[in-house]
Design a protein around this motif. Sequence first.
Motif, PDB file in Angstrom:
ATOM      1  N   LEU A   1       0.842  -1.184   0.000  1.00  0.00           N
ATOM      2  CA  LEU A   1       0.000   0.000   0.000  1.00  0.00           C
ATOM      3  C   LEU A   1       0.885   1.244   0.000  1.00  0.00           C
ATOM      4  O   LEU A   1       2.024   1.202   0.481  1.00  0.00           O
ATOM      5  N   SER A   2       0.339   2.341  -0.514  1.00  0.00           N
ATOM      6  CA  SER A   2       1.027   3.619  -0.354  1.00  0.00           C
ATOM      7  C   SER A   2       0.758   4.118   1.063  1.00  0.00           C
ATOM      8  O   SER A   2      -0.187   3.659   1.732  1.00  0.00           O
ATOM      9  N   THR A   3       1.582   5.059   1.522  1.00  0.00           N
ATOM     10  CA  THR A   3       1.351   5.617   2.858  1.00  0.00           C
ATOM     11  C   THR A   3      -0.034   6.253   2.944  1.00  0.00           C
ATOM     12  O   THR A   3      -0.704   6.159   3.970  1.00  0.00           O
ATOM     13  N   GLU A   4      -0.449   6.906   1.843  1.00  0.00           N
ATOM     14  CA  GLU A   4      -1.766   7.552   1.829  1.00  0.00           C
ATOM     15  C   GLU A   4      -2.863   6.512   2.049  1.00  0.00           C
ATOM     16  O   GLU A   4      -3.783   6.714   2.852  1.00  0.00           O
ATOM     17  N   GLU A   5      -2.756   5.402   1.325  1.00  0.00           N
ATOM     18  CA  GLU A   5      -3.775   4.340   1.466  1.00  0.00           C
ATOM     19  C   GLU A   5      -3.779   3.761   2.873  1.00  0.00           C
ATOM     20  O   GLU A   5      -4.840   3.528   3.463  1.00  0.00           O
ATOM     21  N   ALA A   6      -2.584   3.531   3.423  1.00  0.00           N
ATOM     22  CA  ALA A   6      -2.504   2.942   4.761  1.00  0.00           C
ATOM     23  C   ALA A   6      -3.085   3.883   5.812  1.00  0.00           C
ATOM     24  O   ALA A   6      -3.794   3.456   6.734  1.00  0.00           O
ATOM     25  N   LEU A   7      -2.816   5.173   5.668  1.00  0.00           N
ATOM     26  CA  LEU A   7      -3.352   6.151   6.621  1.00  0.00           C
ATOM     27  C   LEU A   7      -4.871   6.218   6.554  1.00  0.00           C
ATOM     28  O   LEU A   7      -5.556   6.228   7.586  1.00  0.00           O
ATOM     29  N   LEU A   8      -5.418   6.241   5.353  1.00  0.00           N
ATOM     30  CA  LEU A   8      -6.874   6.351   5.217  1.00  0.00           C
ATOM     31  C   LEU A   8      -7.563   5.045   5.613  1.00  0.00           C
ATOM     32  O   LEU A   8      -8.670   5.058   6.155  1.00  0.00           O
ATOM     33  N   ALA A   9      -6.894   3.912   5.378  1.00  0.00           N
ATOM     34  CA  ALA A   9      -7.457   2.624   5.805  1.00  0.00           C
ATOM     35  C   ALA A   9      -7.495   2.516   7.329  1.00  0.00           C
ATOM     36  O   ALA A   9      -8.312   1.785   7.889  1.00  0.00           O
ATOM     37  N   SER A  10      -6.601   3.258   8.000  1.00  0.00           N
ATOM     38  CA  SER A  10      -6.495   3.190   9.465  1.00  0.00           C
ATOM     39  C   SER A  10      -7.276   4.286  10.174  1.00  0.00           C
ATOM     40  O   SER A  10      -7.325   4.309  11.401  1.00  0.00           O
ATOM     41  N   THR A  11      -7.833   5.212   9.404  1.00  0.00           N
ATOM     42  CA  THR A  11      -8.578   6.325  10.012  1.00  0.00           C
ATOM     43  C   THR A  11     -10.009   6.344   9.470  1.00  0.00           C
ATOM     44  O   THR A  11     -10.911   5.785  10.084  1.00  0.00           O
ATOM     45  N   VAL A  12     -10.188   6.924   8.288  1.00  0.00           N
ATOM     46  CA  VAL A  12     -11.537   7.069   7.717  1.00  0.00           C
ATOM     47  C   VAL A  12     -12.240   5.715   7.609  1.00  0.00           C
ATOM     48  O   VAL A  12     -13.359   5.526   8.104  1.00  0.00           O
ATOM     49  N   ASN A  13     -11.591   4.753   6.947  1.00  0.00           N
ATOM     50  CA  ASN A  13     -12.268   3.474   6.722  1.00  0.00           C
ATOM     51  C   ASN A  13     -12.353   2.634   7.992  1.00  0.00           C
ATOM     52  O   ASN A  13     -13.309   1.870   8.166  1.00  0.00           O
ATOM     53  N   GLY A  14     -11.379   2.768   8.880  1.00  0.00           N
ATOM     54  CA  GLY A  14     -11.471   2.076  10.167  1.00  0.00           C
ATOM     55  C   GLY A  14     -12.684   2.545  10.948  1.00  0.00           C
ATOM     56  O   GLY A  14     -13.399   1.739  11.564  1.00  0.00           O
ATOM     57  N   ALA A  15     -12.937   3.850  10.902  1.00  0.00           N
ATOM     58  CA  ALA A  15     -14.124   4.388  11.592  1.00  0.00           C
ATOM     59  C   ALA A  15     -15.399   3.815  10.987  1.00  0.00           C
ATOM     60  O   ALA A  15     -16.311   3.390  11.714  1.00  0.00           O
ATOM     61  N   HIS A  16     -15.462   3.767   9.665  1.00  0.00           N
ATOM     62  CA  HIS A  16     -16.671   3.220   9.025  1.00  0.00           C
ATOM     63  C   HIS A  16     -16.847   1.739   9.333  1.00  0.00           C
ATOM     64  O   HIS A  16     -17.980   1.253   9.420  1.00  0.00           O
TER      65      HIS A  16
END
Length: 410
Positions: free
Chosen positions: A346-361
């Motif tokens: 994953l790119s850092t951007e993808e990993a960050l969003l997978a761990s924040t925005v999508n983790g919340a959802h």
Amino acid sequence: MASLLLTNIAQLLAAYDSAPAVLRGKQMQNLPLIEQAYLLIEEDKIAAFGLMKDCELRADKEIDCSNRIVLPGFCDSHSHIVFAGDRSHELSLKNQGMDYQAIANAGGGILSTVKQVREVEEEELFDQSMQRLYDVISMGTLALEIKSGYGLDFDSELKMLRVIRRMKMESPIPIKATFLAAHAIPPEFTGNKEGYIQEIIEQMLPVVAKEGLADFIDVFCEQGYFTVTDTERILEAGSKRNLLGKVHVNQFNSIGGVQAAVDAKAISVDHLEEFTSVDLQAIRDSNTIAVGLPNCSLYLGIPYTPARLLIDENIAFALASDYNPGSSPSGNMQLVMALACIKMKLSTEEALLASTVNGAHAMSMAHTGSIALGQSANVIISKPIHSYRQFGYSFGANLVDHVIINGKTV
Ligand SMILES: [Zn+2]
């Protein structure tokens, strides 16, 4: 109204015009970022943000974030943080050549945790779990899901869920509870799995629902544990009591559990280390979120979830820790992100969003996990670092300097 102003932020991450829906495909590459930014918090909510040069605001308290990155807290949607004792001695047994079954036969494995959870006083279980909770908060986890599943009988499953309920009340961060009695077959029901499933559906579930002890229901759908049919029955029973499914599936074998979970409108399918084209067809075009647990793959030496494929196929993807005493004795979401970048490509951007925005959802917590007006003010202030890319690169480091929870510095 109490206010807090973060000034001179080198990079403000995941800052959206409005709170985003679950992210898919190319959306995952787009990490909204403001350089030289400010962030205003009023009470427990995000009230304003933008370029520092445009900021004429004043607040009760100000924090200079020069050379620091500010981002939403990590949202860990899969954990077993409530347990008693640990199984650190099993690592040396494993390294001496004992396999899982041999360790279990010697009194180890999941049933040793079950034994300890059954024996421990509720107060002690709470204290041990809160200690772990504060540890993960210090590493940036600011929203968390916690499962039962180490009691495996009526009294002990309820004890675990009551501990989680008390954690919800006393913890500074938001927590969701998942009822996971279908984690393993308890020793009393050896050779009588049907009897245990009836116990779950007819005895435990009505009380769990009546007392509001769980938000989700979970099943370990796997050879030797619970079949696809068992999973369907348990998810349906949960659905009738308004519990959404979150399913452990495809950890070791692909047996059709992804399709069953999607059909049951599960909010997430977690693990997916073994993933076939049939599973891909099942989850494609669904609203079910795929959750990868790279700490578990590292610890067990099993394959990593094919996150690159999932994102490229436009499937909603989140990252979580699977913090548990047997297969992922770490709740460090920064390590999760680094492994996602190093091992899952994953790119850092993808990993960050997978761990924040999508983790919340993945735990129905859309009010957190991003920087947007009105969102809960749960944010991380990093140590002085040059770029957010350090999060995908500096594996094992703690880049979190301190956290703000509901607008208060911790
Ligand atoms: Zn798990």
